[in-house]
Structure formats: structure tokens, C-alpha cells
Enzyme design. Structure first.
Site, mmCIF file in Angstrom:
data_model
loop_
_atom_site.group_PDB
_atom_site.id
_atom_site.type_symbol
_atom_site.label_atom_id
_atom_site.label_comp_id
_atom_site.label_asym_id
_atom_site.label_seq_id
_atom_site.Cartn_x
_atom_site.Cartn_y
_atom_site.Cartn_z
ATOM 1 N N ASP A 34 9.815 85.382 -28.128
ATOM 2 C CA ASP A 34 10.971 85.347 -27.091
ATOM 3 C C ASP A 34 11.143 86.780 -26.261
ATOM 4 O O ASP A 34 11.268 87.783 -26.836
ATOM 5 C CB ASP A 34 12.292 85.086 -27.690
ATOM 6 C CG ASP A 34 13.368 84.404 -26.763
ATOM 7 O OD1 ASP A 34 12.929 84.320 -25.687
ATOM 8 O OD2 ASP A 34 14.651 84.648 -27.115
ATOM 9 N N TRP A 39 11.831 90.723 -20.285
ATOM 10 C CA TRP A 39 10.988 91.880 -20.144
ATOM 11 C C TRP A 39 10.482 92.085 -18.553
ATOM 12 O O TRP A 39 10.637 93.207 -18.012
ATOM 13 C CB TRP A 39 9.613 91.764 -20.899
ATOM 14 C CG TRP A 39 8.823 93.177 -20.922
ATOM 15 C CD1 TRP A 39 8.927 94.178 -21.907
ATOM 16 C CD2 TRP A 39 7.676 93.430 -19.978
ATOM 17 N NE1 TRP A 39 7.828 95.140 -21.734
ATOM 18 C CE2 TRP A 39 7.383 94.442 -20.314
ATOM 19 C CE3 TRP A 39 7.175 92.551 -19.104
ATOM 20 C CZ2 TRP A 39 6.097 95.128 -19.849
ATOM 21 C CZ3 TRP A 39 6.074 93.179 -18.415
ATOM 22 C CH2 TRP A 39 5.567 94.515 -18.816
ATOM 23 N N ASN A 82 10.250 73.110 -23.302
ATOM 24 C CA ASN A 82 9.641 73.780 -22.138
ATOM 25 C C ASN A 82 9.307 73.567 -20.863
ATOM 26 O O ASN A 82 9.232 73.988 -19.932
ATOM 27 C CB ASN A 82 8.538 75.055 -22.503
ATOM 28 C CG ASN A 82 8.987 76.096 -23.408
ATOM 29 O OD1 ASN A 82 8.213 76.413 -24.095
ATOM 30 N ND2 ASN A 82 10.292 76.582 -23.291
#
Length: 254
Positions: A34, A39, A82
């Protein structure tokens, strides 16, 4: 992507990575990878860049896990939830999956790593399905280590499918209710041929399982770390293994 009990005493032999040689090593480690999006956002990059860096992290962690003696590493790559993400991001993820199968399969095979898929990967595009099937077939006989990748996987659905199978067998007279026990349930799960789950790690500071290995995690050690997945590397895995070795696992006993 290329047993003792507890931490070693002072002066115990140590591996090059600094982990004491007699520390307990988990047979099966699973990771919820995760933080790719966060990021990338922190660096002003598109989410695809985070996923690409996350794939590099997976390569480093796989190598470190093999060096540490882990038998199986399971990575949560694409959940059944997802599909709710934007189509462009799903396409980016599929493109990345194609790239790494094409470029890493020979290395996996050379290293004696078996590729296993849990979940229903047949929901993906035909070319991706074919690539995955070829990769799993090519590495099926490898025994040094298993890399299990969760694709279109959801633990609740996994349990539903198992229950449906039992119900069908019972309706046909092939199974009695009293024959359904833990061993039979485990044999009906996607992870039937994998070692029992010892350690489950989630990166990025989130503290939930997100429909991942719910049955298998019943007695696993859980470790939640703040590190975003693209920054998780071999050193981070070794730290997690050291944390695992320091814990006392009682399984309900004293």
C-alpha cells in the site's frame, strides 16, 4: 523480481544482513503493498510512476525474502475491489504486469522460484491471461521458493466459493455436514498448496486487512508499518523478520 525460537543471543552467528542465524524465520510472508499513489503524489508524479516504483520494491523484497529463507512470499497486487479504480489506472497496472512478466520470468525461473496466482486472473484481458498461464506453467516445477501473486483476489469471495462447493457436494450426496472441518475448508481455498501464513505486513500506515487472506491470517503475526510501499526494501523486510522473531506465538495457549 528476483528454527529456533526468538532472537539470537549475544554473540550468535549472524547473516550478512544482520539477522541472527538462529532467529525464527517465517515460512510464509504476505504483504499488502500500500502507498504507491501517495508516494507518487508526494513527488508530483503520476500514479503510474508510483506503481512502477512499487514493482521495483517487489523485486527487492522478493530477493531479500529468498536470501532469508522464506519459503513463500504472497503479494496483494490487484484486489477484486480495484476494478472500481479509473480505467486508465487499471490499464497502467495491466501494462506493468505485462512488462514484468516479459522481463522477469526468465530470472524467476533461473532462481528456482515458482509463480502462483491466487484469485481469478481469468477476468483480465486474454493476452494477460495467456501470459500468466505460460508463466505459471513454466515455473510450476520450481521448488526453491514460491512467489504467490494475488490478482483479482478477495478473501470473502474465496470463502463464498468454498461454501458453494460444499453446498453442491452435499446436495449431490457426496459430502455430509459433519465432514466439513478446518482441514477441508483450507483445502478448498486458493492457498491450499501454500505453507500456513506466519506474517502479514501492511505498508503505508493503514491498519486493516482489506479483504486479504482473512481465513489464513487467523493466527498470523500482523505488522503495520508507516513506510510507503515504493520505499519498502530488503532492509525493511529484514526489520520485519526480526520483529517476527522477537514475538512469542502461543496460539491460544500459555
Amino acid at each position: 523480481m528476483a528454527a529456533g525460537a526468538g532472537p539470537g543471543a549475544s554473540g550468535a552467528p549472524r547473516h550478512a544482513d544482520g539477522v541472527a542465524a538462529n532467529q525464527s524465520v517465517p515460512r510464509h510472508v504476505a504483504i499488502i503493498m500500500d502507498g504507491n499513489g501517495r508516494w507518487a503524489k508526494a513527488r508530483g508524479l503520476p500514479r503510474a510512476a508510483g506503481h512502477k516504483q512499487g514493482a521495483e520494491a517487489a523485486r527487492k523484497v522478493l530477493r531479500a525474502a529468498g536470501e532469508a529463507g522464506v519459503e513463500c512470499l504472497t503479494l496483494y497486487a490487484f484486489s477484486s475491489e480495484n476494478w472500481r479504480r479509473p480505467e486508465t489506472e487499471i490499464n497502467d497496472l495491466m501494462g506493468l504486469l505485462r512488462f514484468y512478466i516479459q522481463h522477469e520470468l526468465d530470472a524467476l525461473h533461473k532462481e528456482g522460484i515458482r509463480l502462483r496466482i491466487i484469485g481469478d486472473h481469468t477476468a483480465f484481458k486474454p493476452d494477460v491471461v495467456a501470459m500468466i498461464d505460460r508463466a505459471t506453467a513454466k515455473t510450476a516445477g520450481n521448488t526453491r521458493m514460491t512467489l504467490a501473486v494475488a490478482l483479482n483476489y478477495g478473501a470473502r469471495n474465496e470463502l463464498v466459493k468454498a461454501v458453494q462447493g460444499f453446498a453442491a457436494a452435499a446436495a449431490e450426496g457426496r459430502l455430509a455436514a459433519e465432514e466439513i472441518d478446518e482441514a477441508r475448508i483450507e483445502a478448498a481455498l486458493d492457498t491450499a498448496d501454500l505453507p500456513p501464513l506466519d506474517l502479514l505486513i501492511r505498508t503505508s500506515g493503514e491498519c486493516r486487512l482489506s479483504n486479504f487472506l482473512l481465513w489464513q491470517a487467523a493466527y498470523a503475526e500482523l505488522l503495520f508499518v508507516d513506510t510507503l510501499w515504493p520505499d519498502f526494501d530488503g532492509d525493511a523486510l529484514h526489520a520485519a523478520l526480526a520483529e517476527f522473531a522477537a514475538r512469542e506465538r502461543r496460539y491460544g495457549g500459555l
